[in-house]
Design a protein around this motif. Structure first.
Motif, PDB file in Angstrom:
ATOM      1  N   THR A  78       6.173   3.816  -6.878  1.00  0.00           N
ATOM      2  CA  THR A  78       4.918   4.396  -7.367  1.00  0.00           C
ATOM      3  C   THR A  78       3.802   3.383  -7.552  1.00  0.00           C
ATOM      4  O   THR A  78       2.632   3.764  -7.595  1.00  0.00           O
ATOM      5  CB  THR A  78       5.158   5.118  -8.703  1.00  0.00           C
ATOM      6  N   ASN A  79       4.136   2.103  -7.673  1.00  0.00           N
ATOM      7  CA  ASN A  79       3.117   1.093  -7.986  1.00  0.00           C
ATOM      8  C   ASN A  79       3.126  -0.037  -6.960  1.00  0.00           C
ATOM      9  O   ASN A  79       4.182  -0.579  -6.632  1.00  0.00           O
ATOM     10  CB  ASN A  79       3.365   0.489  -9.379  1.00  0.00           C
ATOM     11  N   ALA A  80       1.945  -0.394  -6.456  1.00  0.00           N
ATOM     12  CA  ALA A  80       1.827  -1.588  -5.617  1.00  0.00           C
ATOM     13  C   ALA A  80       2.276  -2.796  -6.424  1.00  0.00           C
ATOM     14  O   ALA A  80       1.950  -2.921  -7.604  1.00  0.00           O
ATOM     15  CB  ALA A  80       0.394  -1.759  -5.141  1.00  0.00           C
ATOM     16  N   GLY A  81       3.071  -3.672  -5.800  1.00  0.00           N
ATOM     17  CA  GLY A  81       3.595  -4.846  -6.491  1.00  0.00           C
ATOM     18  C   GLY A  81       5.048  -4.710  -6.896  1.00  0.00           C
ATOM     19  O   GLY A  81       5.702  -5.714  -7.203  1.00  0.00           O
ATOM     20  N   ASP A  82       5.596  -3.472  -6.894  1.00  0.00           N
ATOM     21  CA  ASP A  82       7.010  -3.280  -7.202  1.00  0.00           C
ATOM     22  C   ASP A  82       7.859  -3.810  -6.047  1.00  0.00           C
ATOM     23  O   ASP A  82       7.415  -3.847  -4.891  1.00  0.00           O
ATOM     24  CB  ASP A  82       7.315  -1.806  -7.440  1.00  0.00           C
ATOM     25  N   SER A  83       9.103  -4.206  -6.346  1.00  0.00           N
ATOM     26  CA  SER A  83       9.985  -4.815  -5.347  1.00  0.00           C
ATOM     27  C   SER A  83      11.070  -3.855  -4.873  1.00  0.00           C
ATOM     28  O   SER A  83      11.544  -3.005  -5.638  1.00  0.00           O
ATOM     29  CB  SER A  83      10.647  -6.077  -5.913  1.00  0.00           C
ATOM     30  N   ILE A  84      11.459  -4.013  -3.605  1.00  0.00           N
ATOM     31  CA  ILE A  84      12.578  -3.270  -3.037  1.00  0.00           C
ATOM     32  C   ILE A  84      13.473  -4.240  -2.269  1.00  0.00           C
ATOM     33  O   ILE A  84      13.041  -5.317  -1.853  1.00  0.00           O
ATOM     34  CB  ILE A  84      12.103  -2.136  -2.102  1.00  0.00           C
ATOM     35  N   VAL A  92       4.998  -2.671   3.288  1.00  0.00           N
ATOM     36  CA  VAL A  92       5.851  -3.589   2.534  1.00  0.00           C
ATOM     37  C   VAL A  92       5.548  -5.026   2.943  1.00  0.00           C
ATOM     38  O   VAL A  92       5.553  -5.357   4.139  1.00  0.00           O
ATOM     39  CB  VAL A  92       7.341  -3.285   2.785  1.00  0.00           C
ATOM     40  N   GLN A  93       5.296  -5.878   1.963  1.00  0.00           N
ATOM     41  CA  GLN A  93       5.114  -7.317   2.189  1.00  0.00           C
ATOM     42  C   GLN A  93       6.453  -8.007   1.978  1.00  0.00           C
ATOM     43  O   GLN A  93       7.051  -7.901   0.906  1.00  0.00           O
ATOM     44  CB  GLN A  93       4.088  -7.886   1.214  1.00  0.00           C
ATOM     45  N   VAL A  94       6.964  -8.684   3.019  1.00  0.00           N
ATOM     46  CA  VAL A  94       8.256  -9.358   2.925  1.00  0.00           C
ATOM     47  C   VAL A  94       8.132 -10.621   2.085  1.00  0.00           C
ATOM     48  O   VAL A  94       7.165 -11.387   2.216  1.00  0.00           O
ATOM     49  CB  VAL A  94       8.797  -9.717   4.326  1.00  0.00           C
ATOM     50  N   ASN A 100       0.858  -1.190   0.000  1.00  0.00           N
ATOM     51  CA  ASN A 100       0.000   0.000   0.000  1.00  0.00           C
ATOM     52  C   ASN A 100       0.889   1.233   0.000  1.00  0.00           C
ATOM     53  O   ASN A 100       1.870   1.298   0.753  1.00  0.00           O
ATOM     54  CB  ASN A 100      -0.914   0.029   1.228  1.00  0.00           C
ATOM     55  N   ILE A 101       0.546   2.219  -0.813  1.00  0.00           N
ATOM     56  CA  ILE A 101       1.330   3.444  -0.910  1.00  0.00           C
ATOM     57  C   ILE A 101       0.416   4.631  -0.651  1.00  0.00           C
ATOM     58  O   ILE A 101      -0.509   4.891  -1.423  1.00  0.00           O
ATOM     59  CB  ILE A 101       1.977   3.579  -2.302  1.00  0.00           C
ATOM     60  N   HIS A 102       0.660   5.316   0.453  1.00  0.00           N
ATOM     61  CA  HIS A 102      -0.082   6.541   0.769  1.00  0.00           C
ATOM     62  C   HIS A 102       0.851   7.704   0.436  1.00  0.00           C
ATOM     63  O   HIS A 102       1.721   8.074   1.219  1.00  0.00           O
ATOM     64  CB  HIS A 102      -0.463   6.568   2.245  1.00  0.00           C
ATOM     65  N   ASN A 103       0.709   8.242  -0.791  1.00  0.00           N
ATOM     66  CA  ASN A 103       1.723   9.152  -1.314  1.00  0.00           C
ATOM     67  C   ASN A 103       1.378  10.627  -1.182  1.00  0.00           C
ATOM     68  O   ASN A 103       1.685  11.433  -2.042  1.00  0.00           O
ATOM     69  CB  ASN A 103       2.043   8.818  -2.774  1.00  0.00           C
ATOM     70  N   ASP A 104       0.743  10.970  -0.072  1.00  0.00           N
ATOM     71  CA  ASP A 104       0.606  12.368   0.294  1.00  0.00           C
ATOM     72  C   ASP A 104       1.989  12.841   0.752  1.00  0.00           C
ATOM     73  O   ASP A 104       2.553  12.301   1.703  1.00  0.00           O
ATOM     74  CB  ASP A 104      -0.405  12.512   1.432  1.00  0.00           C
ATOM     75  N   ARG A 144      13.252  13.937  -0.836  1.00  0.00           N
ATOM     76  CA  ARG A 144      14.157  14.764  -1.641  1.00  0.00           C
ATOM     77  C   ARG A 144      15.412  14.004  -2.035  1.00  0.00           C
ATOM     78  O   ARG A 144      15.934  14.177  -3.134  1.00  0.00           O
ATOM     79  CB  ARG A 144      14.566  16.020  -0.861  1.00  0.00           C
ATOM     80  N   ARG A 145      15.910  13.183  -1.135  1.00  0.00           N
ATOM     81  CA  ARG A 145      17.216  12.551  -1.319  1.00  0.00           C
ATOM     82  C   ARG A 145      17.181  11.256  -2.121  1.00  0.00           C
ATOM     83  O   ARG A 145      18.203  10.838  -2.668  1.00  0.00           O
ATOM     84  CB  ARG A 145      17.814  12.238   0.052  1.00  0.00           C
ATOM     85  N   THR A 146      16.046  10.592  -2.155  1.00  0.00           N
ATOM     86  CA  THR A 146      15.999   9.204  -2.613  1.00  0.00           C
ATOM     87  C   THR A 146      15.129   9.015  -3.861  1.00  0.00           C
ATOM     88  O   THR A 146      14.584   9.959  -4.408  1.00  0.00           O
ATOM     89  CB  THR A 146      15.453   8.305  -1.486  1.00  0.00           C
ATOM     90  N   THR A 147      15.011   7.756  -4.241  1.00  0.00           N
ATOM     91  CA  THR A 147      14.240   7.394  -5.434  1.00  0.00           C
ATOM     92  C   THR A 147      12.764   7.162  -5.140  1.00  0.00           C
ATOM     93  O   THR A 147      12.017   6.763  -6.038  1.00  0.00           O
ATOM     94  CB  THR A 147      14.799   6.106  -6.063  1.00  0.00           C
ATOM     95  N   ILE A 148      12.326   7.383  -3.914  1.00  0.00           N
ATOM     96  CA  ILE A 148      10.971   6.977  -3.531  1.00  0.00           C
ATOM     97  C   ILE A 148       9.916   7.564  -4.458  1.00  0.00           C
ATOM     98  O   ILE A 148       9.046   6.847  -4.971  1.00  0.00           O
ATOM     99  CB  ILE A 148      10.681   7.347  -2.061  1.00  0.00           C
TER     100      ILE A 148
END
Length: 211
Positions: free
Chosen positions: A82-88, A26-28, A14-18, A73-77
């Motif tokens: 931006t999309n649910a399902g992407d991996s980190i 994040v789902q492990v 889930n991404i709450h991008n306010d 500001r510093r990172t790629t977030i």
């Protein structure tokens, strides 16, 4: 504090991008005990970004993170998360047990981001090239030194100070562990803290003779 040895990957759930209240769940993946000793307030390296756990469920294997405007500001977030399902990439903070210390000392404090501009196969390895967004960080990158790319501790194979381009070589095992990033993607970069500390001290010392 981290080592840069990525343990597993996680999926953005889930991404709450306010921008004023940015939260991510994040789902492990493929690591049933990753959250077995987790506590609220713990630090987890998420693609190289040290972030704080604000909620978690060890049985369901997910955790939630709060993210500051400075981190955005510093990172790629904002570019990549931006999309649910992407991996980190995920790594828990270093423990105090008798484990061997691989990688290098990593804070999880991202300095800048870089774009993947090339990926060339060479035997079983792939040679990646990256271009820094902020060229001033090139001075901290040295051939055969180390840095982190999306949280992974990697050895620098070359650096072009004028272009702000550097390279690393990844073996097959490393590529299989890390979240996949195609050419044109952006990654988080943390340069070696030791180099920054030395540069600062030299600058302060030299300033005594220029005043």
């Amino acid at each position: 504090m981290f080592t840069g040895i990525v343990e597993t990957t996680g999926t953005l759930k889930n991404i709450h991008n306010d921008r004023n209240n940015f939260e991510v769940t994040v789902q492990v993946e493929n690591h049933e005990i990753f959250l077995s000793d987790c506590q609220i307030g713990d630090s987890i390296s998420c693609s190289g970004i040290c972030l704080t756990v604000i909620e978690f469920d060890a049985k369901e294997n997910w955790f939630k993170l709060g993210i500051s405007v400075e981190t955005l500001r510093r990172t790629t977030i904002e570019k990549m998360w931006t999309n649910a399902g992407d991996s980190i990439n995920l790594e828990r903070a270093m423990g105090s047990g008798n484990h061997r210390f691989g990688g290098h000392y990593v804070q999880g404090h991202v300095d800048t981001i870089a774009e993947i501009i090339a990926a060339d196969e060479e035997g079983d390895s792939v040679n990646f090239k990256y271009k820094l967004r902020d060229l001033e960080y090139t001075k901290y990158i040295v051939e055969k030194g180390y840095l982190t790319v999306d949280g992974a501790s990697l050895t620098v194979t070359f650096v072009d100070d004028n272009l702000g381009v550097f390279g690393v070589s990844m073996i097959k095992h490393t590529r299989e562990v890390l979240a996949k990033r195609p050419i044109g993607s952006f990654v988080n970069i943390e340069v070696d803290l030791t180099g920054k500390m030395i540069a600062k001290q030299v600058e302060l010392y030299m300033n005594k003779f220029t005043k």
